[in-house]
Design a protein around this motif. Sequence first.
Motif, mmCIF file in Angstrom:
data_model
loop_
_atom_site.group_PDB
_atom_site.id
_atom_site.type_symbol
_atom_site.label_atom_id
_atom_site.label_comp_id
_atom_site.label_asym_id
_atom_site.label_seq_id
_atom_site.Cartn_x
_atom_site.Cartn_y
_atom_site.Cartn_z
ATOM 1 N N ASN B 152 -1.670 -5.149 -4.436
ATOM 2 C CA ASN B 152 -1.463 -6.466 -3.619
ATOM 3 C C ASN B 152 -2.611 -7.831 -4.112
ATOM 4 O O ASN B 152 -3.832 -7.142 -3.789
ATOM 5 N N VAL B 192 9.186 -6.368 -6.891
ATOM 6 C CA VAL B 192 8.361 -5.294 -6.549
ATOM 7 C C VAL B 192 8.505 -4.393 -5.131
ATOM 8 O O VAL B 192 8.456 -5.039 -4.262
ATOM 9 N N PRO B 193 8.578 -3.321 -5.203
ATOM 10 C CA PRO B 193 8.853 -2.403 -4.037
ATOM 11 C C PRO B 193 7.613 -1.821 -3.354
ATOM 12 O O PRO B 193 7.700 -1.422 -2.152
ATOM 13 N N VAL B 194 6.641 -1.663 -4.107
ATOM 14 C CA VAL B 194 5.600 -1.245 -3.340
ATOM 15 C C VAL B 194 4.224 -1.989 -3.954
ATOM 16 O O VAL B 194 4.118 -2.303 -5.203
ATOM 17 N N LEU B 195 3.530 -2.538 -2.966
ATOM 18 C CA LEU B 195 2.032 -3.251 -3.141
ATOM 19 C C LEU B 195 0.988 -2.438 -2.843
ATOM 20 O O LEU B 195 0.658 -2.470 -1.679
ATOM 21 N N ASP B 196 0.368 -1.446 -3.787
ATOM 22 C CA ASP B 196 -0.665 -0.814 -2.945
ATOM 23 C C ASP B 196 -1.903 -1.731 -2.890
ATOM 24 O O ASP B 196 -2.055 -2.890 -3.591
ATOM 25 N N SER B 197 -2.623 -1.083 -2.285
ATOM 26 C CA SER B 197 -4.033 -2.119 -2.014
ATOM 27 C C SER B 197 -4.824 -2.174 -3.176
ATOM 28 O O SER B 197 -5.763 -2.984 -3.357
ATOM 29 N N THR B 205 1.047 5.185 -7.914
ATOM 30 C CA THR B 205 2.349 5.313 -7.606
ATOM 31 C C THR B 205 3.357 5.388 -8.571
ATOM 32 O O THR B 205 4.227 5.866 -8.771
ATOM 33 N N ILE B 211 7.691 5.903 -9.187
ATOM 34 C CA ILE B 211 8.300 4.731 -8.877
ATOM 35 C C ILE B 211 8.175 3.601 -9.822
ATOM 36 O O ILE B 211 7.089 3.345 -9.999
ATOM 37 N N TYR B 334 5.759 -15.087 -0.169
ATOM 38 C CA TYR B 334 6.398 -14.012 0.682
ATOM 39 C C TYR B 334 6.650 -14.574 2.091
ATOM 40 O O TYR B 334 7.629 -13.720 2.871
#
Lengths: 274, 338, 302
Positions: B152, B192-197, B205, B211, B334
């Motif tokens: 992110n 993008v399926p996952v936005l890690d911090s 991930t 993933i 977004y």
Amino acid sequence: MKKHSVLPGFGLTMGFTLLYLGLLVLIPLSMAFLKASSLSWDQFWHIVTAPRVLASYRLSFGASFAAALINAGFGLLVAWVLVRYSFPGRAIVDGLVDLPFALPTAVGGLALTATYAPTGWIGAKLAAVGIKAAYSPLGVVIALTFIGLPFVVRTVQPVLVDLEREVEEAAATLGANRLQTFRQIILPAVFPSVLTGFALAFARALGEYGSVVFISGNMPMRTEIVPLLIMTKLDQFDYAGATAIAVVMLVISFGLLFAINILQWLNARRLSAA
Amino acid sequence: MTYKKTLIAVFSIALVLVPSLGGSAQTNVTLLNVSYDPTRELYQELNAAFAKAWKAKSGQTVTINQSHGGSGKQARAVIDGLEADVVTLALGYDVDAIQKAGLIAPNWQKRLPNNSSPYTSTIVFLVRKGNPKRIRDWDDLVKPGISVITPNPKTSGGARWNHLAAWGYVLKRQNGDDAKARDFVARLFKNVPVLDSGARGSTTTFVERGIGDVLIAWENEAILAARELAKGDFEIVVPTVSILAEPPVSVVDKVVDKHKTRTVAQAYLEFLYSDEGQRIAAKHYYRPRTPSVTAEFSQQFQQVQMFTIDELFGGWQKAQASHFNDGGIFDQIYQPGF
Amino acid sequence: MSSSTAVRTLAAARASSTTEPAFVRFGLLGVALAFLGLFLIVPVAVVFEQAFAKGGATYLAAVGEPEALAALRLTLITAAIVVPVNLVFGLAAAWAIAKFEFTGKSALITLIDLPFAVSPVISGMVFVLLFGARGLFGPWLDAHGLKIIFATPGIVIATMFVTLPLVARELIPLMHAHGTEEEEAAVSLGAGGWQTFFRVTLPNIKWGVLYGVILCNARAMGEFGAVSVVSGHIRGVTNTLPLHVEILYNEYNSAAAFAVASLLAALALVTLVAKRLVESKAHSGRNGLTASTGERKEQDEH
């Protein structure tokens, strides 16, 4: 203020209690209000109602509510099973119920992610049937269910222990079947405690951070929880924005807890009047 | 009562322990280097090497403590009073923030060679073994059905480099057409399926949770993952155009003046530019600045056409304001969706 | 009908009227265990499985590493300061609230509960706002050379905040349930305040005290969010055990991360065993009340 009592120590203990609470709770928390007050009302309102923030309220409240609801249902069931049935390993299961409370949330988050990710034990099976557990709102609900699990069980359990079986027998003698007895005798008796447990689990879930960030995926508008947004704002050096959202959460937390305490008090009065 | 005794014991332990945290005798000097996530292994080795070199040179024993975390979070900690003698962060914007708080001199970026960044990196792709989705360049990332992993940009410095690299690629290809770049990046984030911090979360991930088809990452992280994390399971794809990522370093003036550690802190940062320091950086897959060391490690780094943030975005302040601040381009991408 | 048959029929009727048919029982038991399995047992098993995934040697190396030991030491120091202080607070607050009547009691209890519902992120943040370099007391602390945030005191204070309600919340209902008669009798016989407390009150609530201490200790050792904000993450200096887990995880060293995590999980399990022992002691003890489970109910009734 205080009714007369022969017991000593009220001044000392009350003084210490208020001092400690003041130093450790009131002053620190009022800092959030102080910092947020550097914003004008319009700015404040703009920050706390931005679309992304609104989306995070929806998720935080929705997922916390769902998790607390799951815990209310299953917690009642678990409490019932633990109190009424004997089965091998009951003591162990009873002890394990407290684990989410004692386990560091980060460890809980790691464990849940490893379990529910598509490569995990349970996640793989869910993925096979097309359910995405980790990195979706469902993942958030799973994490919040985990951390809220002890609360309903632990508030309902003592009430069930004390429930007098004679009343159930009487109901049965009067021709009620088991389901009727449950609905009309048992459920009303345990309902206040289920509600208290529900509210506790809900309040706790609203603020949870450590376990959720691992499993949620942090997608803007979809899987961002409110505490994460506060963290995000802090990382952008936006203290006023962070405290504005924090103030909203603080007011809600206080309101919820106050409601719980009033609920318990009313309930206690009802019981003692009966 | 026993708890009183415990209390007394505890407080005496605390009294003994607290001063030991900030000891500063002249022959023993302690530095705190506040850095970002992916540099842990790098500084572990650099610190040991510097301590040895410094002992030989000055006779002082230097202990370097490390703190790692997201770049923005680390900068905030320094501003809030984490007493870092030096900061080694992911982007100039974060050092600027510390400077604005009055802890670092305004000319910090000119004090050391190469914009105060002793090593560089770039943004590349990590794909699964055999590159099953045939990802060659940025254009492949926006194709439907490709799942892209990136952290992110609001919380991760690395993710901001990723975002700007994609944006810059389109500017380079489309003669600086911002509208096309915006459309491209929006399509990219749709995948993008996952936005890690943080950057490290994204790598985990992708690598451990399995993933995504492609991870956008720092080159040093990608090589680390491909060579050391899971040997043989991943391949690196270098796009035709990417951004020159320059992680900056600086002495924190306020703190070194307070600790009286300016000399050693300065020497520490200069050590990063020495041949030994450059070699260690290259060993940890950062691109060295010194030509001789670059030549030694030429096998390790593929050629790629690189642009700088100053060239296309007018520096970090502007890029941050238009792309990543609240209400900026990233938010706009977004906001309307879902 | 002989009396023994009557008794037997009665017993049978009693059993059938207050329990469910066997298939319902097994069904409910199955569902309850499946729920606990999915949400509790499997994730914890995963921690241990991953911890030993790379063998016992890796495990021992991870938990014996100097930085892990430093983190353990800090965690223990924090708990050793936080628990006694919150114990004293819990005793004082419970005495004031349970033994006396005054207006605003609900608000006071809510205030005590508040740290429990406040997001850990917020609890960490407010202490930075208070003691950080740009916080309210920041310049003053700096001028006097005192460090709170990003040092041990900050970690202790944040942990104190988070675990504040635990002992008090155990003791308030328990003391309330005991009422004030015994203490009043002691006082009327000429006992002093402290004497009354140590001789009369404390024996009555000792298991509740122990239980609260155990819970408080578990929480103090496991707190992550709030401590993360105020720690500064200096390796070997201001990292607690839960923060160390996160660091290892971020170093792609997941076997070591889970190894340290399993240590914390084991600590949690030991806590729960201790809690059970306390409970059974409390049930069998002469003065023992229903330790953990009975309290909230008693509070409801009074």
